[in-house]
Design a protein around this motif. Structure first.
Motif, PDB file in Angstrom:
ATOM      1  N   CYS A 100      49.162  -9.658   3.267  1.00 28.04           N
ATOM      2  CA  CYS A 100      48.898 -10.927   3.898  1.00 28.04           C
ATOM      3  C   CYS A 100      48.025 -10.517   5.223  1.00 28.04           C
ATOM      4  N   ASN A 101      47.173 -11.363   5.205  1.00 31.33           N
ATOM      5  CA  ASN A 101      45.756 -11.106   6.226  1.00 31.33           C
ATOM      6  C   ASN A 101      45.526 -12.157   7.241  1.00 31.33           C
ATOM      7  N   LYS A 102      46.922 -12.722   7.679  1.00 33.31           N
ATOM      8  CA  LYS A 102      47.236 -13.616   8.578  1.00 33.31           C
ATOM      9  C   LYS A 102      47.356 -12.663   9.915  1.00 33.31           C
ATOM     10  N   THR A 103      46.747 -13.324  11.112  1.00 36.34           N
ATOM     11  CA  THR A 103      46.826 -12.604  12.286  1.00 36.34           C
ATOM     12  C   THR A 103      47.740 -13.558  13.350  1.00 36.34           C
ATOM     13  N   TYR A 104      48.687 -13.072  13.663  1.00 32.47           N
ATOM     14  CA  TYR A 104      49.411 -13.954  14.557  1.00 32.47           C
ATOM     15  C   TYR A 104      49.273 -13.448  15.926  1.00 32.47           C
ATOM     16  N   THR A 105      49.601 -14.239  17.118  1.00 31.39           N
ATOM     17  CA  THR A 105      49.876 -14.029  18.384  1.00 31.39           C
ATOM     18  C   THR A 105      51.015 -12.913  18.628  1.00 31.39           C
ATOM     19  N   ASN A 134      54.235 -22.844  15.841  1.00 34.07           N
ATOM     20  CA  ASN A 134      54.636 -22.243  14.653  1.00 34.07           C
ATOM     21  C   ASN A 134      54.041 -23.000  13.552  1.00 34.07           C
ATOM     22  N   SER A 136      51.134 -24.624  13.248  1.00 35.15           N
ATOM     23  CA  SER A 136      49.873 -24.286  13.216  1.00 35.15           C
ATOM     24  C   SER A 136      49.291 -22.834  12.634  1.00 35.15           C
ATOM     25  N   GLY A 137      50.450 -22.018  12.690  1.00 36.61           N
ATOM     26  CA  GLY A 137      50.060 -20.696  12.521  1.00 36.61           C
ATOM     27  C   GLY A 137      49.872 -19.660  13.527  1.00 36.61           C
ATOM     28  N   THR A 138      50.206 -20.040  14.406  1.00 30.89           N
ATOM     29  CA  THR A 138      49.807 -19.142  15.696  1.00 30.89           C
ATOM     30  C   THR A 138      50.844 -18.118  15.927  1.00 30.89           C
ATOM     31  N   PRO A 140      54.710 -16.590  13.931  1.00 26.69           N
ATOM     32  CA  PRO A 140      55.469 -16.719  12.861  1.00 26.69           C
ATOM     33  C   PRO A 140      56.992 -17.198  13.169  1.00 26.69           C
TER      34      PRO A 140
END
Length: 169
Positions: A100-105, A134, A136-138, A140
């Motif tokens: 998973c290459n998503k970066t969250y706040t 949540n 918008s993907g900012t 999880p």
């Protein structure tokens, strides 16, 4: 012969063949071979999905009732549907180990942002803001749930001013 006891039998009035005495007990003097009476049939009635009962009727009436009843016993086909075939898979698809290459706040940054929003706008708009973050993907989902619990507890706690007014009375 049943359990070593020979059942009593009587003679048919038409063919003089033996017939069981139980048939005489029911009022018949003719055996089933000589009888002209039609065999009875039944129609199942469902007043409720689990409470079905059987109504004894003639074969002709049973066929007519089954034709009229929407739960009749007639075999219905579905000409619009194509036959379902399962294709066999020769080789399974290779497993791709994708990270998973998503970066969250981060949790702390998100909590700080939401607390500031709560101070400015209040409880209901803050919950909408959290849901929007949540979706918008900012952040999880687990972070949203933890922060929402904190905001709800903060909303439900009485303020010190409210406590002093309550106890001063």
């Amino acid at each position: 012969m049943i359990n070593g006891i020979k059942p009593k039998a009587i003679q048919c009035s038409m063919c003089n063949d033996t017939m069981p005495s139980a048939r005489l007990d029911m009022g018949y003097t003719i055996c089933t071979k000589c009888s002209t009476e039609e065999k009875v049939s039944c129609h199942t009635i469902y007043p409720h999905k689990t409470g079905g009962y059987i109504q004894v009727v003639s074969k002709e009436q049973s066929a007519n009732l089954n034709r009229l009843d929407r739960r009749g016993t007639g075999v219905k086909s579905a000409p619009k549907y194509k036959p379902f075939n399962i294709d066999t898979i020769d080789e399974p698809k290779p497993f791709r180990n994708k990270k998973c290459n998503k970066t969250y706040t981060t949790y702390d940054d998100a909590l700080q942002m939401v607390n500031q929003y709560y101070d400015e706008w209040g409880y209901e708009p803050t919950l909408k803001y959290l849901r929007q973050m949540n979706s918008s993907g900012t952040i999880p989902l687990m972070t949203r749930i933890k922060i929402q619990d904190i905001i709800t507890n903060r909303y439900l706690e009485p303020t010190p001013r409210a406590l002093t007014r309550h106890f001063n009375k």
